[in-house]
Enzyme design. Structure first.
Site, PDB file in Angstrom:
ATOM      1  N   HIS A 250      22.056  -8.042  29.092  1.00 40.11           N
ATOM      2  CA  HIS A 250      20.636  -7.926  28.778  1.00 40.11           C
ATOM      3  C   HIS A 250      19.710  -8.418  29.907  1.00 40.11           C
ATOM      4  O   HIS A 250      18.961  -7.654  30.494  1.00 40.11           O
ATOM      5  CB  HIS A 250      20.298  -8.742  27.517  1.00 40.11           C
ATOM      6  CG  HIS A 250      21.122  -8.442  26.323  1.00 40.11           C
ATOM      7  ND1 HIS A 250      20.986  -7.291  25.554  1.00 40.11           N
ATOM      8  CD2 HIS A 250      22.100  -9.179  25.718  1.00 40.11           C
ATOM      9  CE1 HIS A 250      21.839  -7.342  24.549  1.00 40.11           C
ATOM     10  NE2 HIS A 250      22.526  -8.464  24.619  1.00 40.11           N
TER      11      HIS A 250
HETATM   12  O1  RIB Z   1      18.952 -10.222  22.373  1.00 42.65           O
HETATM   13  C1  RIB Z   1      19.432 -10.588  23.648  1.00 42.65           C
HETATM   14  C2  RIB Z   1      18.618 -11.685  24.224  1.00 42.65           C
HETATM   15  O2  RIB Z   1      18.703 -12.848  23.402  1.00 42.65           O
HETATM   16  C3  RIB Z   1      19.117 -12.139  25.604  1.00 42.65           C
HETATM   17  O3  RIB Z   1      18.039 -12.627  26.350  1.00 42.65           O
HETATM   18  C4  RIB Z   1      20.053 -13.246  25.269  1.00 42.65           C
HETATM   19  O4  RIB Z   1      20.215 -14.167  26.353  1.00 42.65           O
HETATM   20  C5  RIB Z   1      19.326 -13.908  24.132  1.00 42.65           C
HETATM   21  O5  RIB Z   1      18.324 -14.758  24.702  1.00 42.65           O
END
Ligand code: RIB
Ligand code: CA
Length: 321
Positions: A250
């Site tokens: 992500h």
């Molecule tokens: O949904 C994914 C996000 O939530 C990413 O930033 C992960 O690190 C958590 O913070």
């Protein structure tokens, strides 16, 4: 005398994060990209794990990268109005399970994250600071609430968060970063600052497949080994839940966008955030087909050149030797 970051070919960036394995890789990518990113500081927030771990994890990663000089700040320990929800079920008790890093020895800055954001923006010229929240947006919201005068100083907010055509990953409606602090996300959205969002729609395409994971391990370096171990651990949850052939990376999508925006594609749309209904709390509702014909307020990415993304990431991770 204001510092004019806007004239720089590279971005002056404050990275706001909740490490977390994917945040950790985002920090490494930013630190490996000095020609593209002037990382002014790393601010941390409670999210994946409580603040005491997110701030020490950020320092662990900076030391792994050979950057004990990097300024790391602790920020909000809970959301604006809601009880903190953490994600140990994904990231492990430490938030960096799989990394096996020693406790940090570099200092944590005494200044609060919110005050660092405010002071940095106040001394900068208009439109010269890029804010990159990759966790719950509590610190940014508090900064804008405490010092609304800093809004013109921000060139762009590039965030990881939300889910538009995808279902959420924390509830069916909401992605984790927005779900944890939807009120903060709404404060940030309502500033009207240029907002570029990396939702699950794009990050669920950035999958750390076994082949890509092996390329990291084949770097044969402490950074490559730590990324291999962290992501081996991090991959398991989403591969099981979604049947993916790798875990979604992500947060590094945000940093890669700063370096090579052409890797990504998306659409300018009108978006709003649910902050009242418990059923859909934290939903990022985007008018993808412009049904309501409202003025767009966000550039939402829904696709990327995934091979180009991983080529960039692994090429940059190699600089750590
Ligand atoms: O949904 C994914 C996000 O939530 C990413 O930033 C992960 O690190 C958590 O913070
Ligand atoms: Ca994160």
């Amino acid at each position: 005398m204001a510092q004019d970051f806007s004239a720089m070919t590279k971005r002056a960036v404050i990275l706001d994060c909740d490490p977390g394995q994917d945040d950790a890789v985002a920090i490494l990518l930013a630190l490996a990209s000095k020609d593209d990113i002037d990382l002014l500081g790393i601010t941390t927030v409670a999210g994946n794990v409580p603040l005491g771990l997110t701030e020490s994890n950020a320092r662990r990663i900076c030391e792994l990268a050979g950057r004990p000089d990097m300024k790391v700040f602790a920020g909000a320990s809970q959301p604006l109005m809601r009880k903190l929800v953490t994600a140990e079920w994904i990231h492990g008790r430490t938030g960096l399970d799989g990394a096996n890093l020693p406790d940090p020895t570099m200092p944590l800055q005494e200044q609060h994250s919110v005050d660092f954001i405010i002071d940095t923006c106040r001394t900068a010229s208009d439109g010269s600071i890029t804010l990159c929240p990759i966790g719950p947006m509590t610190n940014l919201a508090l900064a804008f609430m405490k010092a609304p005068d800093i809004v013109p100083k921000v060139q762009e907010i590039v965030c990881m968060g939300g889910a538009v055509k995808e279902f959420g990953n924390t509830t069916p409606a909401a992605e984790f970063n927005i779900y944890v602090d939807p009120q903060a996300a709404k404060v940030v959205l309502d500033t009207g600052i240029k907002l570029t969002m990396m939702p699950l729609d794009v990050t669920h395409k950035a999958l750390v497949t076994p082949e890509r994971l092996q390329r990291m391990k084949d770097l044969n370096s402490p950074v490559g080994d730590v990324c291999g171990g962290m992501l081996d651990y991090f991959n398991r949850f989403d591969m099981t839940r979604y049947g993916f052939d790798g875990g979604p990376l992500h947060d590094p999508c945000v940093i890669a966008y700063l370096i090579k925006p052409e890797l990504f594609s998306g659409r300018n749309v009108f978006m709003d955030i649910e902050v009242t209904s418990e059923l859909t709390m934290g939903q990022t509702l985007a008018d993808w087909w412009d049904i309501q014909e409202k003025e767009p307020n966000a550039y939402i990415c829904d696709d990327l050149d995934v091979e180009g993304f991983f080529d960039l990431l692994i090429q940059r991770l190699a600089v750590f030797g």
